[in-house]
Scaffold this active site. Structure first.
Site, PDB file in Angstrom:
ATOM      1  N   GLU A 128       0.800  -1.233   0.000  1.00 51.41           N
ATOM      2  CA  GLU A 128       0.000   0.000   0.000  1.00 51.41           C
ATOM      3  C   GLU A 128       0.836   1.289   0.000  1.00 51.41           C
ATOM      4  O   GLU A 128       0.659   2.170   0.830  1.00 51.41           O
ATOM      5  CB  GLU A 128      -0.943  -0.001   1.207  1.00 51.41           C
ATOM      6  CG  GLU A 128      -1.883  -1.193   1.227  1.00 51.41           C
ATOM      7  CD  GLU A 128      -2.713  -1.264   2.495  1.00 51.41           C
ATOM      8  OE1 GLU A 128      -2.604  -0.366   3.350  1.00 51.41           O
ATOM      9  OE2 GLU A 128      -3.486  -2.243   2.634  1.00 51.41           O
ATOM     10  N   GLU A 154      -6.476 -10.741  -0.549  1.00 52.06           N
ATOM     11  CA  GLU A 154      -7.281 -10.417   0.634  1.00 52.06           C
ATOM     12  C   GLU A 154      -8.766 -10.319   0.271  1.00 52.06           C
ATOM     13  O   GLU A 154      -9.482  -9.425   0.717  1.00 52.06           O
ATOM     14  CB  GLU A 154      -6.803  -9.099   1.266  1.00 52.06           C
ATOM     15  CG  GLU A 154      -5.329  -9.102   1.625  1.00 52.06           C
ATOM     16  CD  GLU A 154      -4.855  -7.793   2.259  1.00 52.06           C
ATOM     17  OE1 GLU A 154      -5.701  -7.030   2.766  1.00 52.06           O
ATOM     18  OE2 GLU A 154      -3.630  -7.547   2.241  1.00 52.06           O
TER      19      GLU A 154
END
Length: 778
Positions: free
Chosen positions: A492, A613
């Site tokens: 991220e 995820e």
């Protein structure tokens, strides 16, 4: 076992004690020794309050003596001696039940009977009988397909069973294994709670000043700091490692404050840890701290849970509950996801140590997954040790070698993966979040305000390298047999517009990055992959991982960065988190077409792609059949897009195991519900895929067996919901009373034949209730 034929029950009136008037009934029972209470009548129970959770989790307050009036005049009042087991909470009580606030009399049974038959919320008075129920429910008996005669017959069966239980010896009966500490403080006992050490100034005592329920609660006054508060030693009340528990409480703060249930423990190295479990805001009003599941591992010592707040405000606590979490078996007769997709890619899940505690979660993973991601336990804040880093700096003068420690929670999951030979996906080495800011300070201090104490690029590059080296070396030494087949190196780093994050520290909660603060941009990404490639085990693939991966700006930036690293031989793949939201209709975020288009572009890079995820939330306004249908259709479309790229995609990982354990639990994003039952979205993603169910190998002893249908019956589980409880006894009683709406399957009938005799009889109902009351085994 044989189901047998239905047997008629004796008329209800023959099974009832004689009536007793309200005037003849004692006002209370608390002063009577247990053996003298066999002739005492039931204390009244007030009306049902709204509550979530269990079907019968009504919150009740015991009224003062004589405060409740009969629902109606009666001719056949049910009067069962109160000195029995409370079937709802399975506690042997000396007076009114402190757990569920029912008197231990027939009211326990009439309440679920009424709700199951009519779906009614019955406000019971001090007298209970068939006539009362009829007066309250009116014609609902007929409209629901249940005649009064059949109702009486079914109720009589349960009443008979309760009376039979009365004759059983009560010596040695105590709280069920699931109830560790549940109290409303009505007895004034707060001895299970203590201050959190000598520096805690709290005064903990019972008070009648302002209770949430009943007349008494626990007062916590003279708190000098937010961390002061009542604490419970888990060892002292019988909690065990590896078992999942549920804690909740009602709390009131004198002024606006955040109250929390938290857990404290000491790790194997003697370092203290504090985990916030559940919180709620109170402004001089009673509020419930939401029930939260937790567990602890064998490596964790001196474990306690406690209630704290934001500051030193006086605190009141009531209706505290700490119980073992219910255990639900998994569905063994449904397809295994890892087998369904065996020709496509690995099927994995993320799991935390607490989540892994129940045997059912372990069974679910073993059946469906051939990949595990540690949800939090390998993130920087879980590995880095501030105290050890400071000690190393003081000893050597070298501030470039941060120290790490593998926690007991990490070992719990890694031991499971090792023992069952499940490959592990490592997550994560370099991340703006969950990386403590002290890691970027020259002296590892918490003084972030002094700009001169922040490290420069050169120091942080050395720290980065030594940290990555230490992680790989520690895992290789302690877990040489675990296959870390993939690692997220950087996580991220980009905003949705493709730009780097803003400089700052993650504790600010605004998404800012300490890495960007030190480096000025995302130039730290390439060194991270360089060091990871240098120290990673042979065969481990390295990934960049991100969410909102379909946002145009981020997509372009990630592909450019990854393509550059690919040319340098530093990266193997891209992880697409895929936290998605079906919402309703065309509002899905992203739409299945947008997701599929982004997937096409990532696969075109030639890099390996993993969905890392995956979860799909439902609109909070559609947590119903329509929402589950939309979720199933969306999941199906997403998995179709993923499966179409099976040659470029090596793993699909779901972020969690069951809905209740998800980080987005309120929107039910996973394939299995909290009872481990497959949802419509599970069926949607396996529908139409041709596969061969392979031979099953026992993961522990290594023996190979041919897969065969598994008997899913549970003794006493009449309705086949995975639990043997009073609802099953009621259903069986209705069936025996020839209630045509009481349908029991062949398996349910087999499950219900529990008394050791052929055929279903009222004795099976009695046996069920005795087992539920812990008087004997099912």
């Amino acid at each position: 076992m044989q189901s047998g034929a239905r047997q008629a029950l004796p008329p209800a009136a023959e099974m009832l004690p004689q009536s007793v008037s309200a005037a003849e009934r004692p006002a209370g029972l608390s002063s009577l020794p247990i053996r003298q209470r066999t002739e005492a009548a039931a204390m009244p129970a007030p009306s049902r309050a709204s509550a979530s959770g269990s079907r019968y989790s009504a919150v009740r307050t015991l009224p003062s003596s004589g405060s409740s009036q009969p629902v109606s005049s009666v001719s056949h009042c049910i009067r069962i001696p109160p000195s029995v087991i409370c079937i709802r909470c399975r506690y042997y009580v000396l007076k009114s039940c402190k757990i569920c606030r029912f008197c231990c009399n027939i009211a326990i049974w009439l309440y679920p009977l009424c709700e199951i038959f009519m779906g009614k919320s019955i406000a019971f008075g001090s007298e209970l009988c068939y006539n009362n129920i009829a007066a309250i429910c009116g014609n609902d008996f007929e409209s629901g397909g249940v005649t009064m005669k059949k109702w009486k017959q079914a109720a009589a069966a349960v009443i008979s069973a309760v009376m039979a239980l009365q004759a059983m010896p009560l010596t040695g009966i105590s709280a069920a294994d699931g109830d560790l500490l549940v109290t409303d403080f009505e007895d004034g006992d707060v001895s299970a709670f203590s201050k959190r050490g000598d520096e805690d100034t709290s005064v903990i005592e019972a008070t009648t000043e302002d209770a949430h329920s009943g007349k008494t609660c626990m007062s916590v006054s003279e708190r000098s700091s937010g961390w002061n508060g009542p604490s419970v030693s888990l060892e002292a009340i019988g909690c065990k490692p590896g078992v999942q528990y549920i804690a909740s409480a009602w709390v009131k703060m004198k002024w606006y404050n955040t109250a929390r249930i938290s857990m404290q423990f000491t790790d194997a190295d003697g370092e203290q840890h504090y985990n916030n479990l559940s919180s709620v805001n109170s402004d001089n009003a009673w509020v419930e701290i939401p029930a939260v599941k937790f567990s602890f591992s064998e490596e964790m010592k001196d474990v306690s849970i406690y209630i704290e707040a934001g500051d030193s405000a006086p605190m009141w606590v009531d209706d505290f509950s700490l119980t073992a979490a219910p255990v639900y078996p998994i569905q063994k007769d449904i397809p295994s996801l890892k087998n369904v997709y065996a020709d496509y890619f690995k099927i994995g899940c993320a799991v935390t140590a607490s989540e892994l505690a129940p045997q059912s979660t372990q069974d679910l993973i073993l059946k469906h997954n051939n990949s595990i991601t540690l949800g939090n336990e390998l993130k920087p804040d879980a590995l880095l040790s501030q105290s050890a880093s400071k000690a190393y700096l003081e000893e050597t003068g070298d501030n470039t070698v941060p120290q790490i420690k593998l926690s007991g929670n990490a070992r719990t999951i890694l031991n499971f993966a090792r023992d069952h030979k499940i490959p592990v996906r490592g997550h994560v080495l370099v991340w703006y979040s969950q990386t403590p800011t002290w890691f970027f300070m020259k002296d590892y201090s918490d003084d972030y305000s002094d700009a001169t104490k922040w490290c420069d690029k050169e120091t942080m590059l050395k720290r980065m390298e030594n940290y990555i080296k230490a992680v790989y070396a520690t895992l290789a030494e302690e877990y040489p047999d675990v296959n870390f087949y993939a690692w997220d190196v950087v996580n991220e780093a980009y905003l949705d517009d493709g730009k780097p994050r803003q400089p700052g520290k993650y504790e600010d909660g605004n998404g800012s990055s300490a890495w960007v603060k030190v480096f000025g941009d995302n130039s730290f990404i390439e060194p991270a992959f360089t060091y990871a490639r240098k120290y990673a085990p042979k065969g481990t693939k390295l990934y960049y991982n991100d969410y909102n991966e379909y946002a145009t700006g981020k997509l372009d930036a990630v592909i450019k960065m990854a393509t550059d690293l690919k040319e340098k031989g530093l990266i193997d793949g891209i992880g697409l988190q895929s936290h998605l939201d079906v919402r309703t209709g065309p509002d899905a975020y992203p739409s299945a077409n947008v997701y599929a288009s982004a997937l096409d572009k990532y696969c075109a890079t030639g890099l390996d792609i993993q969905v890392t995820e995956l979860d799909v939330t439902i609109d909070k306004n559609h947590l119903d059949e329509s929402g589950f249908k939309a979720q199933a259709e969306y999941y199906s479309a997403i998995m179709d897009a993923i499966a179409s790229h099976k040659d470029q995609i090596s793993a699909v990982v779901f972020w969690g195991t069951t809905d209740d354990q998800s980080w987005r639990a309120s929107q039910l994003p996973l394939l299995f519900d909290e009872k481990y039952q497959a949802k419509p979205c599970f069926d949607a993603i396996i529908d139409g895929i041709k596969y061969t169910e392979p031979e099953e190998t026992d993961p522990v002893i290594g023996t190979t067996t041919t897969a065969a249908p598994v008997e899913t019956g549970l003794r006493g589980d009449t309705n086949e919901d995975g639990i043997a409880d009073v609802v099953d006894a009621v259903l069986l009683a209705r069936y025996l009373a020839e209630d045509d709406t009481a349908v029991i399957s062949t398996v349910g009938k087999a499950n219900s034949d529990v008394d050791g005799k052929a055929g279903l009889t009222p004795d099976d109902v009695t046996h069920m209730l005795g087992a539920i009351a812990k008087l004997h085994k099912m």
